[in-house]
Design a protein around this motif. Structure first.
Motif, PDB file in Angstrom:
ATOM      1  N   GLU A  52     -56.811 -74.413 -54.825  1.00 27.28           N
ATOM      2  CA  GLU A  52     -58.099 -73.837 -55.206  1.00 27.28           C
ATOM      3  C   GLU A  52     -58.092 -72.309 -55.180  1.00 27.28           C
ATOM      4  O   GLU A  52     -59.096 -71.676 -55.491  1.00 27.28           O
ATOM      5  CB  GLU A  52     -59.189 -74.349 -54.270  1.00 27.28           C
ATOM      6  CG  GLU A  52     -59.383 -75.848 -54.358  1.00 27.28           C
ATOM      7  CD  GLU A  52     -60.410 -76.344 -53.359  1.00 27.28           C
ATOM      8  OE1 GLU A  52     -61.575 -75.924 -53.468  1.00 27.28           O
ATOM      9  OE2 GLU A  52     -60.032 -77.144 -52.481  1.00 27.28           O
ATOM     10  N   LYS A  54     -57.379 -68.380 -56.089  1.00 28.42           N
ATOM     11  CA  LYS A  54     -57.362 -67.505 -57.265  1.00 28.42           C
ATOM     12  C   LYS A  54     -56.614 -66.240 -56.869  1.00 28.42           C
ATOM     13  O   LYS A  54     -56.749 -65.743 -55.750  1.00 28.42           O
ATOM     14  CB  LYS A  54     -58.780 -67.121 -57.704  1.00 28.42           C
ATOM     15  CG  LYS A  54     -59.669 -68.293 -58.051  1.00 28.42           C
ATOM     16  CD  LYS A  54     -59.241 -68.952 -59.329  1.00 28.42           C
ATOM     17  CE  LYS A  54     -60.211 -70.075 -59.692  1.00 28.42           C
ATOM     18  NZ  LYS A  54     -59.704 -70.936 -60.718  1.00 28.42           N
ATOM     19  N   ASP A  68     -55.287 -68.769 -61.749  1.00 28.98           N
ATOM     20  CA  ASP A  68     -55.366 -69.886 -60.813  1.00 28.98           C
ATOM     21  C   ASP A  68     -54.140 -69.893 -59.923  1.00 28.98           C
ATOM     22  O   ASP A  68     -53.044 -69.550 -60.356  1.00 28.98           O
ATOM     23  CB  ASP A  68     -55.443 -71.214 -61.567  1.00 28.98           C
ATOM     24  CG  ASP A  68     -56.757 -71.384 -62.309  1.00 28.98           C
ATOM     25  OD1 ASP A  68     -57.747 -70.746 -61.906  1.00 28.98           O
ATOM     26  OD2 ASP A  68     -56.793 -72.153 -63.283  1.00 28.98           O
TER      27      ASP A  68
END
Length: 113
Positions: A52, A54, A68
């Motif tokens: 999850e 970034k 990502d």
């Protein structure tokens, strides 16, 4: 007092839903209570999965890119951490030993500047 980071390292495929049982969670809660009672816990936090994450980077043209995933491709990542106010490295290492047992994972201990 000096501040130390006590960071828990998880493998990239770490899945809290399948790898953390009730006993482990209670041990971590007990360690947090012990740190609070001792007056050493400044901050604590668990992190969501590395999938999850970034990453934010500036390219050669100066443009900011958000992508990502983690910033570094590694086999493990920080899964959570404490910031402790303690007297010295030895005290931080004692808490780190307890964190390794409670979290069933390797721990890194580093002093803040």
């Amino acid at each position: 007092m000096m501040q130390y980071l006590v960071a828990i390292h998880h493998p990239d495929d770490y899945d809290p839903a399948t790898m953390e049982d009730d006993a482990m969670i209670e041990e971590i809660h007990a360690l947090n209570r012990e740190m609070i009672d001792a007056g050493v816990r400044f901050f604590a936090g668990g992190l969501r999965t590395v999938k999850e994450a970034k990453s934010i980077k500036r390219n050669t043209e100066g443009k900011i890119l958000v992508t990502d995933g983690p910033f570094l491709e590694t086999k493990e990542h920080i899964g959570g951490f404490w910031i402790l106010d303690v007297a010295d490295l030895n005290e931080a290492l004692e808490w780190g030993r307890k964190a390794t047992v409670a979290c069933r994972a390797p721990v890194e201990v580093r002093q803040f500047h």
